[in-house]
Write a protein that holds these residues in place. Structure first.
Motif, mmCIF file in Angstrom:
data_model
loop_
_atom_site.group_PDB
_atom_site.id
_atom_site.type_symbol
_atom_site.label_atom_id
_atom_site.label_comp_id
_atom_site.label_asym_id
_atom_site.label_seq_id
_atom_site.Cartn_x
_atom_site.Cartn_y
_atom_site.Cartn_z
ATOM 1 N N GLY A 42 43.583 36.390 49.532
ATOM 2 C CA GLY A 42 43.362 36.468 48.255
ATOM 3 C C GLY A 42 41.997 36.562 48.054
ATOM 4 N N LEU A 43 41.454 35.509 48.370
ATOM 5 C CA LEU A 43 39.768 35.318 48.470
ATOM 6 C C LEU A 43 38.916 36.460 48.806
ATOM 7 C CD1 LEU A 43 39.586 31.513 48.764
ATOM 8 C CD2 LEU A 43 39.411 32.697 46.655
ATOM 9 N N THR A 44 39.384 36.962 50.080
ATOM 10 C CA THR A 44 38.657 38.063 50.306
ATOM 11 C C THR A 44 38.697 39.240 49.536
ATOM 12 O OG1 THR A 44 38.979 37.358 52.937
ATOM 13 C CG2 THR A 44 38.315 39.514 52.740
ATOM 14 N N ALA A 45 39.920 39.648 49.289
ATOM 15 C CA ALA A 45 40.228 40.623 48.261
ATOM 16 C C ALA A 45 39.381 40.448 47.180
ATOM 17 C CB ALA A 45 41.846 40.968 47.916
ATOM 18 N N ALA A 46 39.400 39.416 46.575
ATOM 19 C CA ALA A 46 38.605 39.130 45.272
ATOM 20 C C ALA A 46 37.262 39.449 45.430
ATOM 21 C CB ALA A 46 38.820 37.793 44.760
ATOM 22 N N ALA A 47 36.599 38.880 46.355
ATOM 23 C CA ALA A 47 35.366 39.229 46.745
ATOM 24 C C ALA A 47 34.975 40.577 46.857
ATOM 25 C CB ALA A 47 34.708 38.336 48.050
ATOM 26 N N ARG A 48 35.765 41.350 47.386
ATOM 27 C CA ARG A 48 35.461 42.930 47.619
ATOM 28 C C ARG A 48 35.866 43.688 46.282
ATOM 29 N NH1 ARG A 48 34.318 45.048 52.964
ATOM 30 N NH2 ARG A 48 34.293 43.320 54.184
ATOM 31 N N LEU A 49 36.723 43.041 45.470
ATOM 32 C CA LEU A 49 37.120 44.038 44.255
ATOM 33 C C LEU A 49 35.963 43.488 42.990
ATOM 34 C CD1 LEU A 49 40.787 43.448 44.148
ATOM 35 C CD2 LEU A 49 39.517 45.623 44.214
ATOM 36 N N ALA A 50 35.475 42.283 42.915
ATOM 37 C CA ALA A 50 34.957 41.831 41.789
ATOM 38 C C ALA A 50 33.736 42.541 41.482
ATOM 39 C CB ALA A 50 34.535 40.299 41.965
ATOM 40 N N PRO A 51 32.956 42.998 42.319
ATOM 41 C CA PRO A 51 31.608 43.728 42.064
ATOM 42 C C PRO A 51 31.858 45.077 40.969
ATOM 43 C CG PRO A 51 31.366 43.071 44.157
ATOM 44 C CD PRO A 51 32.708 42.754 43.786
ATOM 45 N N ARG A 52 33.471 45.411 41.130
ATOM 46 C CA ARG A 52 33.601 46.678 40.560
ATOM 47 C C ARG A 52 34.593 46.553 39.441
ATOM 48 N NH1 ARG A 52 34.981 51.006 45.256
ATOM 49 N NH2 ARG A 52 34.762 52.373 43.252
ATOM 50 N N VAL A 53 35.393 45.590 39.645
ATOM 51 C CA VAL A 53 36.535 45.341 38.391
ATOM 52 C C VAL A 53 36.585 43.846 38.064
ATOM 53 C CG1 VAL A 53 37.769 47.564 38.920
ATOM 54 C CG2 VAL A 53 38.189 45.329 39.965
ATOM 55 N N SER A 54 37.081 43.411 36.876
ATOM 56 C CA SER A 54 37.357 42.153 36.818
ATOM 57 C C SER A 54 38.564 41.668 37.597
ATOM 58 C CB SER A 54 37.738 41.939 35.109
ATOM 59 O OG SER A 54 38.697 42.705 34.669
ATOM 60 N N VAL A 55 38.358 40.531 37.829
ATOM 61 C CA VAL A 55 39.311 39.628 38.799
ATOM 62 C C VAL A 55 39.797 38.417 38.550
ATOM 63 C CG1 VAL A 55 39.788 39.404 41.376
ATOM 64 C CG2 VAL A 55 38.569 41.450 40.733
ATOM 65 N N LEU A 56 40.905 38.117 38.266
ATOM 66 C CA LEU A 56 41.235 36.806 38.147
ATOM 67 C C LEU A 56 42.091 36.156 39.293
ATOM 68 C CD1 LEU A 56 41.619 34.066 36.359
ATOM 69 C CD2 LEU A 56 43.855 35.500 35.386
ATOM 70 N N VAL A 57 41.810 35.009 39.801
ATOM 71 C CA VAL A 57 42.527 34.512 41.002
ATOM 72 C C VAL A 57 43.362 33.222 40.411
ATOM 73 C CG1 VAL A 57 42.534 33.589 43.444
ATOM 74 C CG2 VAL A 57 40.813 35.306 42.542
ATOM 75 N N LEU A 58 44.627 33.312 40.798
ATOM 76 C CA LEU A 58 45.270 31.955 40.151
ATOM 77 C C LEU A 58 45.750 31.140 41.414
ATOM 78 C CD1 LEU A 58 47.594 33.915 37.402
ATOM 79 C CD2 LEU A 58 45.431 32.257 37.115
ATOM 80 N N GLU A 59 45.559 29.845 41.552
ATOM 81 C CA GLU A 59 45.956 28.976 42.629
ATOM 82 C C GLU A 59 46.672 27.767 42.026
ATOM 83 O OE1 GLU A 59 46.684 27.261 45.863
ATOM 84 O OE2 GLU A 59 45.883 29.172 46.038
ATOM 85 N N ARG A 60 47.710 27.811 42.837
ATOM 86 C CA ARG A 60 48.445 26.271 42.219
ATOM 87 C C ARG A 60 47.941 25.232 42.726
ATOM 88 N NH1 ARG A 60 54.058 27.612 45.800
ATOM 89 N NH2 ARG A 60 53.193 27.079 47.685
ATOM 90 N N GLU A 61 47.287 25.169 43.851
ATOM 91 C CA GLU A 61 46.648 23.959 44.462
ATOM 92 C C GLU A 61 45.455 23.652 43.656
ATOM 93 O OE1 GLU A 61 47.647 21.839 46.628
ATOM 94 O OE2 GLU A 61 49.446 23.303 47.230
ATOM 95 N N ALA A 62 44.971 22.456 43.554
ATOM 96 C CA ALA A 62 43.711 21.886 42.929
ATOM 97 C C ALA A 62 42.439 22.492 43.467
ATOM 98 C CB ALA A 62 43.754 20.454 42.943
ATOM 99 N N VAL A 63 42.480 22.960 44.884
ATOM 100 C CA VAL A 63 41.461 23.347 45.277
ATOM 101 C C VAL A 63 41.564 24.872 46.092
ATOM 102 C CG1 VAL A 63 39.600 22.862 47.170
ATOM 103 C CG2 VAL A 63 40.563 21.240 45.966
ATOM 104 N N ALA A 64 40.776 25.642 45.640
ATOM 105 C CA ALA A 64 40.932 27.092 46.398
ATOM 106 C C ALA A 64 40.907 27.026 48.036
ATOM 107 C CB ALA A 64 40.006 28.087 45.810
ATOM 108 N N GLY A 65 41.195 27.956 48.757
ATOM 109 C CA GLY A 65 40.994 28.059 50.272
ATOM 110 C C GLY A 65 42.208 28.047 51.221
ATOM 111 N N GLY A 66 43.458 27.896 50.516
ATOM 112 C CA GLY A 66 44.624 28.012 51.416
ATOM 113 C C GLY A 66 44.597 26.822 52.523
ATOM 114 N N VAL A 67 45.603 27.314 53.626
ATOM 115 C CA VAL A 67 45.802 26.609 54.568
ATOM 116 C C VAL A 67 44.364 25.902 55.476
ATOM 117 C CG1 VAL A 67 46.913 26.501 56.921
ATOM 118 C CG2 VAL A 67 48.197 27.151 55.160
ATOM 119 N N PRO A 68 43.362 26.841 55.438
ATOM 120 C CA PRO A 68 42.470 26.416 56.483
ATOM 121 C C PRO A 68 41.807 25.096 55.941
ATOM 122 C CG PRO A 68 42.196 29.044 56.345
ATOM 123 C CD PRO A 68 43.481 28.270 55.338
ATOM 124 N N ARG A 69 41.904 24.618 54.381
ATOM 125 C CA ARG A 69 40.885 23.829 54.120
ATOM 126 C C ARG A 69 41.727 22.434 54.780
ATOM 127 N NH1 ARG A 69 43.385 21.380 49.367
ATOM 128 N NH2 ARG A 69 45.305 22.539 48.703
#
Length: 409
Positions: free
Chosen positions: A18-45
């Motif tokens: 999700g974050l990789t896609a958002a970084a690629r898309l955001a310079p061209r279109v408006s992007v909102l990322v919704l994450e249920r956890e308190a911190v973004a990053g997914g399992v790697p964090r």
């Protein structure tokens, strides 16, 4: 209070895909990322060992550093990330509702990217008999306890599983002062077993955990050798249940999206389009569970295909064929095929074998399309990547394409 937002793209899930896609898309279109956890990053964090970011960021990072880097790149590109935002349902093809600390959020977008990831099955889903004592964790629970809460899991642990996340659990246990005394797996030739050498953790292969003992706290586990039937008991105070992944597919199911055989992931074509117009999916919700770099690769591919669709507003395609797994292949990705289509992420077909295999056969209508010998035998516990070019000679009017193990004779 309730609020309404209208981004071009809403991404559900702030993991590597999700974050990789958002970084690629955001310079061209408006992007909102919704994450249920308190911190973004997914399992790697939660994964404090190094090895993340080599393929996609060209950096050698720990899991938390990798998660922070991905989130920072998305924000720098212009994406808005809202944490503690749990998507609860759909109000239209590309409209969602979410609960947040500020109240109800309604989001109406031009496109939705489902990047909700996967999770390990807890003990009840694995049907392990025995008592219900304290000291039984999944890898995610263990890493939360150790790295986020600073807790101690115990002193002696048995790890159920022998794939990459199992060794991550072993490292986490060591860092918390808990000795992993055994890894047990039902597979005769598990993936990543050589990692037992530097970690000096014995591996019990072809063995099933048949009971967890203890009332207030785990005291031991019973194991059975699947070849001889011989039982044995291993004293321990901690049990870590690793692997045995299942996708977080709740949103796909509430949207009535068809699910793939075996994995129960939302079905997608190589462009990561679901059958629902405007809805894409990426990451380990599609292939539970590949590495973070594979999920990030999905995110890059999804962003490209999403922008292509948003820019050209082309007709949403109807896949003509399905790709179905035959034992010992548990799941295959992607599951929807167009005979003339863009290749999937990395130009690879992803498979999950349940037994060691050396040969692959692809068939359609009882006709063999391709027979392929792997360079080295594939073993359970890891994703098998094979060239997409193997899918040749498809009949667009024919039946499903089936992939399984077979001899090339």
């Amino acid at each position: 209070m309730s609020a309404t937002l209208t981004p071009d793209v809403v991404v559900v899930g702030a993991g590597p895909a999700g974050l990789t896609a958002a970084a690629r898309l955001a310079p061209r279109v408006s992007v909102l990322v919704l994450e249920r956890e308190a911190v973004a990053g997914g399992v790697p964090r939660h994964c404090h060992h190094p090895g993340f970011g080599v393929r996609d960021l060209r950096r050698f990072l720990s899991g938390p550093a990798y998660a922070r880097a991905l989130a920072a790149r998305a924000v720098a590109a212009g994406a808005e990330i809202r944490t503690e935002a749990t998507v609860t349902g759909w109000e239209g093809d590309t409209s969602l509702t979410a609960t947040t600390p500020q109240g109800l959020l309604r989001v109406t977008a031009r496109a939705v990217l489902l990047a909700t990831g996967a999770r390990e099955r807890p003990r009840p889903a694995r049907l392990i008999p025995g008592d219900r004592p304290r000291g039984v964790y999944t890898t995610g629970h263990l890493q939360n306890l150790v790295h986020l809460e600073g807790g101690s899991p115990g002193r002696r642990a048995v790890i159920v599983g022998a794939d990459p996340v199992s060794w991550s659990a072993a490292l986490t246990l060591r860092s918390a002062g808990c000795r992993p005394v055994l890894l047990t797996t039902e597979h005769a030739k598990p993936s990543y077993a050589p990692l037992s050498l530097p970690l000096r953790v014995p591996v019990a292969r072809n063995t099933r955990i048949t009971r967890i003992n203890g009332h207030d706290r785990v005291t031991s586990v019973d194991l059975t050798d699947l070849t001889t039937g011989t039982p044995r008991t291993i004293p321990c105070d901690t049990v870590i249940l690793t692997a045995d992944w299942t996708p977080d597919n709740e949103l796909a199911r509430t949207a009535s999206l068809p699910l793939a055989p075996g994995s129960r992931s939302p079905q997608t074509d190589p462009a990561l389009r679901t059958p629902r117009r405007g809805v894409f999916a990426a990451g380990n919700v599609l292939h539970p569970a590949a590495t973070a770099s594979v999920a990030a690769q999905d995110g890059t591919h999804a962003a490209t295909q999403l922008m292509r669709w948003l820019t050209n507003d082309t007709k949403w395609p109807t896949p003509s064929l399905q790709l179905l797994p035959d034992p010992p292949i548990h799941w295959a990705f992607p599951t929807l095929i167009h005979p003339t289509t863009t290749p999937p992420p990395g130009n690879h077909l992803l498979l999950w074998p349940t037994t060691p295999i050396r040969h692959l056969t692809l068939r359609q209508d009882n006709h063999t399309l391709t027979e392929h010998t792997l360079r080295r035998p594939a073993v359970p516990g890891g994703v098998l990547r094979v060239p997409w070019r193997l899918l040749t000679g498809l009949n667009p009017e024919g039946g499903p394409v089936r992939v399984g193990s077979g001899s090339t004779g």
